[in-house]
Design an enzyme around this catalytic site. Structure first.
Site, short mmCIF file in Angstrom:
data_model
loop_
_atom_site.label_atom_id
_atom_site.label_comp_id
_atom_site.label_asym_id
_atom_site.label_seq_id
_atom_site.Cartn_x
_atom_site.Cartn_y
_atom_site.Cartn_z
CG ASP A 71 -3.22 -19.82 -0.49
OD1 ASP A 71 -2.47 -19.72 0.49
OD2 ASP A 71 -2.92 -20.49 -1.50
CG ASP A 107 -7.56 -3.92 3.68
OD1 ASP A 107 -8.58 -3.81 4.37
OD2 ASP A 107 -7.35 -3.25 2.65
CG ASP A 167 -12.97 -5.69 6.12
OD1 ASP A 167 -12.59 -5.15 7.18
OD2 ASP A 167 -13.47 -5.06 5.17
CE1 TYR A 192 -3.22 -2.78 0.03
CE2 TYR A 192 -3.99 -2.06 2.17
CZ TYR A 192 -4.10 -2.89 1.07
OH TYR A 192 -5.11 -3.83 1.04
CE LYS A 246 0.25 -17.49 -2.49
NZ LYS A 246 -0.67 -18.65 -2.43
#
Ligand code: NAD
Length: 353
Positions: free
Chosen positions: A220, A244, A248, A138, A188
């Protein structure tokens, strides 16, 4: 315990008022709490033209912790981007270097029917997601959209420095110590070198916390495990982008947005505490908002900034008892249940505190 209280917009002042009543009760019982009030978001734009005025920055910088309601509302949607209330929120996080975002996903057994998952899968769920908030793809450079060989390309840079990973890892291990002492780090590493470094450093930091059980999971798989068997997790730590998405996902497992608090911490555990929901303009000023996420944010503040586990527990237990007694605001009520307003919910928490 110096607190800056920034109620903000919409339902912010109503829900923060109930949290302040809890703080005042703890103060009357001897906690050395000092409260000072400031403006952020739309109300700050109205008063000063800025969503994060200098006076608020001074107040927040000098405080040990900040309690925030919510910002935003349709009245401000047409303003230029730098004046939007949400900009106030981004500014305070950035200016105070609040790099560690802690988001619990707790599902009280009494509210299990609010979840879209089966009762057995989620009843009693209690996860804490620790998300790095100021680095990663980001913020990484270079970034942009270019023309290369006559074709448009879009690119971003996933980057973490050793120091950024170290400091978030320590926050996560320390948080795990205050809970079930189980930490799962999400990466990852099978594809991304940046997250190989993440895993290597988290593994090194783990040696400082022999009392915490560390595990690693690919993102994943973590996304899948969160809906398959979320109760296997205690604390999860991950980077900005994975966090992020996963935070959520985890909070929505509980189905009750009015119940979830959050913390954003700096290196010294100074923190900004706020409910995860927004300013809910559709119900503002109607005594309909659920104040429990904001009151639970006070519990998090006592635990993480002030190390006052006893008071945090006391607040959480009062809320559990309120829910067990069947009291509900509209957002968490089942059909045919009697519903109370914001202030009556505050009264109930205070009386059981
Ligand atoms: P929202 O979270 O404000 O509301 C979503 C829905 O949940 C609404 O139906 C609302 O009534 C309900 N809800 C939210 N909190 C509740 C509570 N405590 N009790 C009962 N019901 C509650 O999200 P939105 O409608 O997308 O956004 C409204 C405004 O809030 C926008 O201006 C947005 O930018 C802002 N916002 C601010 C924050 C923040 O301050 N941290 C976060 C998200 C959105």
């Amino acid at each position: 315990m110096k607190l800056a209280v920034l109620a903000g917009d919409g339902i912010g002042p109503e829900i923060v008022a109930q949290a302040v009543r809890v703080l005042e009760a703890l103060k009357a019982d001897g906690l050395p709490i000092e409260l000072e009030y400031g403006l952020i978001g739309g109300c700050a734009v109205d008063a000063t033209g800025e969503p994060y005025p200098e006076a608020t920055h001074r107040l927040a910088s000098q405080a040990d912790a900040i309690l925030l309601g919510a910002v935003g509302g349709p009245k401000y949607d047409a303003l230029p981007r730098h004046q939007r209330p949400e900009r106030g929120l981004l500014s305070i996080r950035k200016e105070l270097n609040l790099f560690a975002n802690l988001r619990p996903a707790i599902l009280y057994p009494e509210l299990a029917s609010a979840s879209s998952l089966k009762y057995d899968v989620v009843a009693g769920l209690d996860i804490l997601i620790v998300r790095e908030l100021t680095g990663d793809i980001y913020f990484g450079e270079p970034r942009g959209i270019d023309i290369r060989d006559g074709h448009r390309v879009g690119f971003n840079t996933m980057i973490y420095s050793e120091s950024e990973i170290l400091r978030i890892a320590h926050v996560a291990f320390q948080a795990a110590r205050k809970r079930q002492k189980k930490l799962c780090s999400i990466d990852k590493m099978n594809v991304l070198e940046c997250t190989q470094l993440w895993r290597d450093i988290v593994t090194e930091v783990a040696k400082d916390y022999p009392d915490v059980t560390i595990s690693h999971m690919l993102v994943d798989n973590a996304a899948m495990q969160l809906v398959r068997n979320p109760k296997q997790f205690d604390v999860m730590v991950t980077g900005n982008m994975f966090g992020d998405i996963l935070s959520d996902e985890a909070s929505m497992l509980t189905g009750s947005i009015g119940m979830l608090p959050s913390a954003s911490l700096d290196q010294n555990n100074k923190g900004l505490y706020e409910p995860i929901h927004g300013s809910a303009p559709d119900i503002a000023g109607k005594d309909l908002a659920n104040p429990l996420a904001t009151i639970l944010s006070v519990a998090m503040m006592l635990r993480y900034t002030f190390n006052h586990e006893e008071s945090a527990y006391r607040i959480e237990q009062a809320i559990r008892k309120v829910l067990a007694s069947g009291l509900r605001t509209k957002d968490i009520a089942e059909p045919n249940m009697p519903v109370v307003g914001t202030k009556a919910m505050g009264d109930a928490v205070l009386s059981l505190l």
